[in-house]
Design a protein around this motif. Structure first.
Motif, PDB file in Angstrom:
ATOM      1  N   ILE A 289     -21.291  42.925  55.245  1.00  0.00           N
ATOM      2  CA  ILE A 289     -21.183  44.224  55.912  1.00  0.00           C
ATOM      3  C   ILE A 289     -21.725  44.159  57.330  1.00  0.00           C
ATOM      4  N   ASN A 290     -22.851  43.483  57.512  1.00  0.00           N
ATOM      5  CA  ASN A 290     -23.446  43.375  58.851  1.00  0.00           C
ATOM      6  C   ASN A 290     -22.507  42.655  59.814  1.00  0.00           C
ATOM      7  N   ASP A 291     -21.950  41.534  59.369  1.00  0.00           N
ATOM      8  CA  ASP A 291     -21.038  40.782  60.240  1.00  0.00           C
ATOM      9  C   ASP A 291     -19.765  41.576  60.517  1.00  0.00           C
ATOM     10  N   TYR A 292     -19.187  42.184  59.472  1.00  0.00           N
ATOM     11  CA  TYR A 292     -17.958  42.945  59.650  1.00  0.00           C
ATOM     12  C   TYR A 292     -18.165  44.121  60.607  1.00  0.00           C
ATOM     13  N   ALA A 293     -19.283  44.808  60.455  1.00  0.00           N
ATOM     14  CA  ALA A 293     -19.556  45.957  61.327  1.00  0.00           C
ATOM     15  C   ALA A 293     -19.641  45.518  62.788  1.00  0.00           C
ATOM     16  N   GLN A 294     -20.339  44.406  63.028  1.00  0.00           N
ATOM     17  CA  GLN A 294     -20.467  43.901  64.399  1.00  0.00           C
ATOM     18  C   GLN A 294     -19.110  43.484  64.956  1.00  0.00           C
ATOM     19  N   TRP A 295     -18.334  42.766  64.164  1.00  0.00           N
ATOM     20  CA  TRP A 295     -17.025  42.295  64.626  1.00  0.00           C
ATOM     21  C   TRP A 295     -16.074  43.464  64.865  1.00  0.00           C
ATOM     22  N   TYR A 296     -16.130  44.452  63.981  1.00  0.00           N
ATOM     23  CA  TYR A 296     -15.238  45.594  64.121  1.00  0.00           C
ATOM     24  C   TYR A 296     -15.573  46.385  65.388  1.00  0.00           C
ATOM     25  N   MET A 297     -16.855  46.656  65.602  1.00  0.00           N
ATOM     26  CA  MET A 297     -17.275  47.423  66.771  1.00  0.00           C
ATOM     27  C   MET A 297     -16.979  46.665  68.067  1.00  0.00           C
ATOM     28  N   ALA A 298     -16.954  45.332  67.997  1.00  0.00           N
ATOM     29  CA  ALA A 298     -16.653  44.515  69.177  1.00  0.00           C
ATOM     30  C   ALA A 298     -15.152  44.346  69.383  1.00  0.00           C
ATOM     31  N   GLY A 299     -14.334  44.926  68.488  1.00  0.00           N
ATOM     32  CA  GLY A 299     -12.892  44.823  68.611  1.00  0.00           C
ATOM     33  C   GLY A 299     -12.316  43.498  68.161  1.00  0.00           C
ATOM     34  N   LYS A 300     -13.086  42.713  67.424  1.00  0.00           N
ATOM     35  CA  LYS A 300     -12.628  41.398  66.976  1.00  0.00           C
ATOM     36  C   LYS A 300     -11.996  41.430  65.594  1.00  0.00           C
ATOM     37  N   LEU A 301     -12.120  42.546  64.895  1.00  0.00           N
ATOM     38  CA  LEU A 301     -11.639  42.636  63.520  1.00  0.00           C
ATOM     39  C   LEU A 301     -10.898  43.947  63.336  1.00  0.00           C
ATOM     40  N   LYS A 302      -9.656  43.850  62.866  1.00  0.00           N
ATOM     41  CA  LYS A 302      -8.843  45.034  62.603  1.00  0.00           C
ATOM     42  C   LYS A 302      -8.407  45.025  61.143  1.00  0.00           C
ATOM     43  N   TYR A 303      -8.102  46.197  60.632  1.00  0.00           N
ATOM     44  CA  TYR A 303      -7.569  46.267  59.279  1.00  0.00           C
ATOM     45  C   TYR A 303      -6.515  47.359  59.229  1.00  0.00           C
ATOM     46  N   ARG A 304      -5.620  47.239  58.268  1.00  0.00           N
ATOM     47  CA  ARG A 304      -4.556  48.221  58.083  1.00  0.00           C
ATOM     48  C   ARG A 304      -4.525  48.630  56.625  1.00  0.00           C
ATOM     49  N   VAL A 305      -4.285  49.910  56.384  1.00  0.00           N
ATOM     50  CA  VAL A 305      -4.159  50.379  55.011  1.00  0.00           C
ATOM     51  C   VAL A 305      -2.751  50.922  54.780  1.00  0.00           C
ATOM     52  N   ASP A 306      -2.267  50.740  53.566  1.00  0.00           N
ATOM     53  CA  ASP A 306      -0.970  51.244  53.127  1.00  0.00           C
ATOM     54  C   ASP A 306      -1.282  52.260  52.029  1.00  0.00           C
ATOM     55  N   VAL A 307      -1.248  53.534  52.381  1.00  0.00           N
ATOM     56  CA  VAL A 307      -1.707  54.591  51.474  1.00  0.00           C
ATOM     57  C   VAL A 307      -0.512  55.247  50.785  1.00  0.00           C
ATOM     58  N   VAL A 308      -0.541  55.247  49.461  1.00  0.00           N
ATOM     59  CA  VAL A 308       0.463  55.897  48.630  1.00  0.00           C
ATOM     60  C   VAL A 308      -0.152  57.169  48.069  1.00  0.00           C
ATOM     61  N   GLN A 309       0.599  58.249  48.066  1.00  0.00           N
ATOM     62  CA  GLN A 309       0.061  59.543  47.665  1.00  0.00           C
ATOM     63  C   GLN A 309       0.222  59.801  46.164  1.00  0.00           C
ATOM     64  N   GLY A 310      -0.876  60.213  45.520  1.00  0.00           N
ATOM     65  CA  GLY A 310      -0.823  60.727  44.159  1.00  0.00           C
ATOM     66  C   GLY A 310      -1.145  59.714  43.077  1.00  0.00           C
ATOM     67  N   LEU A 311      -2.042  60.084  42.172  1.00  0.00           N
ATOM     68  CA  LEU A 311      -2.419  59.227  41.054  1.00  0.00           C
ATOM     69  C   LEU A 311      -1.203  58.813  40.241  1.00  0.00           C
ATOM     70  N   GLU A 312      -0.228  59.711  40.108  1.00  0.00           N
ATOM     71  CA  GLU A 312       0.948  59.425  39.293  1.00  0.00           C
ATOM     72  C   GLU A 312       1.758  58.245  39.828  1.00  0.00           C
ATOM     73  N   ALA A 313       1.539  57.878  41.102  1.00  0.00           N
ATOM     74  CA  ALA A 313       2.308  56.797  41.716  1.00  0.00           C
ATOM     75  C   ALA A 313       1.726  55.411  41.428  1.00  0.00           C
ATOM     76  N   ALA A 314       0.533  55.335  40.878  1.00  0.00           N
ATOM     77  CA  ALA A 314      -0.168  54.054  40.751  1.00  0.00           C
ATOM     78  C   ALA A 314       0.631  52.966  40.033  1.00  0.00           C
ATOM     79  N   PRO A 315       1.228  53.218  38.862  1.00  0.00           N
ATOM     80  CA  PRO A 315       1.900  52.128  38.147  1.00  0.00           C
ATOM     81  C   PRO A 315       3.117  51.545  38.867  1.00  0.00           C
ATOM     82  N   THR A 316       3.794  52.349  39.672  1.00  0.00           N
ATOM     83  CA  THR A 316       4.936  51.819  40.420  1.00  0.00           C
ATOM     84  C   THR A 316       4.500  51.272  41.779  1.00  0.00           C
ATOM     85  N   ALA A 317       3.507  51.902  42.396  1.00  0.00           N
ATOM     86  CA  ALA A 317       3.043  51.452  43.714  1.00  0.00           C
ATOM     87  C   ALA A 317       2.452  50.055  43.660  1.00  0.00           C
TER      88      ALA A 317
END
Length: 337
Positions: A289-317
């Motif tokens: 967490i310490n390393d990731y926080a430093q890297w993220y704040m320095a712009g060296k680490l990016k992440y992307r999320v793919d968000v699906v809506q609704g609990l009912e979608a879990a088995p197909t998503a």
């Protein structure tokens, strides 16, 4: 939505091949009244991970398989709705293996209170969750990379692979990713700073890898397995390290999958192949967490999320993990933040 009811997915039958919605039952059940020392959590985000496919197979593993009739296991981030527990208060943001459900009543065991953060709540799954642990410790501890070496990552546009490549760049490696579309390859190079990326669906993979890795491969972070692993073994350097994180290409196989045909190269090239589980390093989460926080704040680490809506979608998503249609960390939004 009543606070006295809970929708949840229970395993109905063991999947054969790709996961189907009919493999689970979506049911509504009453939420039990809290007892002293308990808290009630409302799930907000649910993590979908390739390992879940393995949890559905009735065989010995690092965790017991999900049993027929049980709530599907899963890491989630949620908010405490009510608490009679001395360590948790209403409104606390928490994380744990809360499962595929809207609410969970807990005695606090395995529940982690999350500190206040300027990052969105999804960062706790996309950056600091199991994907973050897997990437950080898998590459640095298991792969033991050295500055100037070449790192090759399969499944590079996924939640783990994308972080592994960025850590490799931070540590001074030449980083090459393998992905399944031109768009993903462009994202890896143009947004995340990979030195090169190859689309395994276009042309001869070995030829592409030799062009992208002119000095060979020293560390290979394996997320896919199958033919890709077989091909990569042919471009590994002597004394290279293969970090086996996942074998996503064969999780849904209905017949036995043959081992790598190039396995003799493990001897001739003196390769080290090691598998690992992220929770092996659970006592060192703060370091990550310490390393990731430093890297993220320095712009060296990016992440992307793919968000699906609704609990009912879990088995197909979840099948987006296996057909390659997701980019970044796959998450189901169960309720409002």
């Amino acid at each position: 939505m009543s606070t006295t009811t809970n929708r949840l997915w229970r395993l109905a039958v063991r999947p054969d091949g790709m996961i189907k919605q009919s493999d689970f039952n979506l049911v509504s059940e009453p939420v039990p009244a809290l007892q002293e020392g308990q808290l009630r959590i409302r799930n907000v985000y649910l993590s979908l991970d390739p390992a879940m496919r393995g949890w559905l197979i009735d065989r010995p593993s690092y965790v017991p398989p999900v049993q027929i009739g049980e709530i599907m296991r899963g890491l989630a981030v949620g908010v405490v709705e009510e608490s009679m527990h001395p360590k948790f208060a209403k409104g606390d943001t928490v994380q744990g293996m809360f499962g595929w459900q809207e609410r969970v009543v807990s005695n606090g065991e395995g529940v982690t209170k999350l500190p206040a953060s300027p990052l969105p709540l999804t960062a706790n799954l996309g950056l600091f969750g199991l994907a973050g642990m897997t990437s950080y410790f898998g590459l640095l501890d298991v792969g033991q990379p050295k500055e100037g070496e070449t790192l090759l990552v399969s499944g590079a546009a996924g939640s783990v692979g994308s972080l592994v490549g960025q850590i490799g760049k931070i540590k001074g490696l030449r980083v090459v990713g393998i992905a399944g579309s031109d768009d993903k390859c462009e994202w890896l190079v143009n947004e995340l700073g990979f030195d090169a990326a190859v689309n395994y669906k276009k042309g001869d993979l070995r030829t592409q890898l030799k062009e992208a890795c002119p000095k060979g491969v020293d560390v290979y972070f394996e997320n896919v397995g199958g033919e890709i692993l077989d091909t990569v073994l042919s471009v590994m350097n002597p004394f290279g390290r293969v970090v086996v994180c996942g074998l996503i290409s064969q999780y849904n196989a209905t017949e036995k999958v043959p081992g790598p045909y190039n396995f003799a190269m493990v001897i001739s090239k003196r390769l080290r192949i090691q598998g690992f589980i992220a929770t092996d390093f659970g006592s060192r989460v703060k370091e990550m967490i310490n390393d990731y926080a430093q890297w993220y704040m320095a712009g060296k680490l990016k992440y992307r999320v793919d968000v699906v809506q609704g609990l009912e979608a879990a088995p197909t998503a979840i099948n987006k993990l296996f057909d390659g249609s997701n980019t970044g960390k796959l998450i189901v939004q169960v309720s409002e933040v």
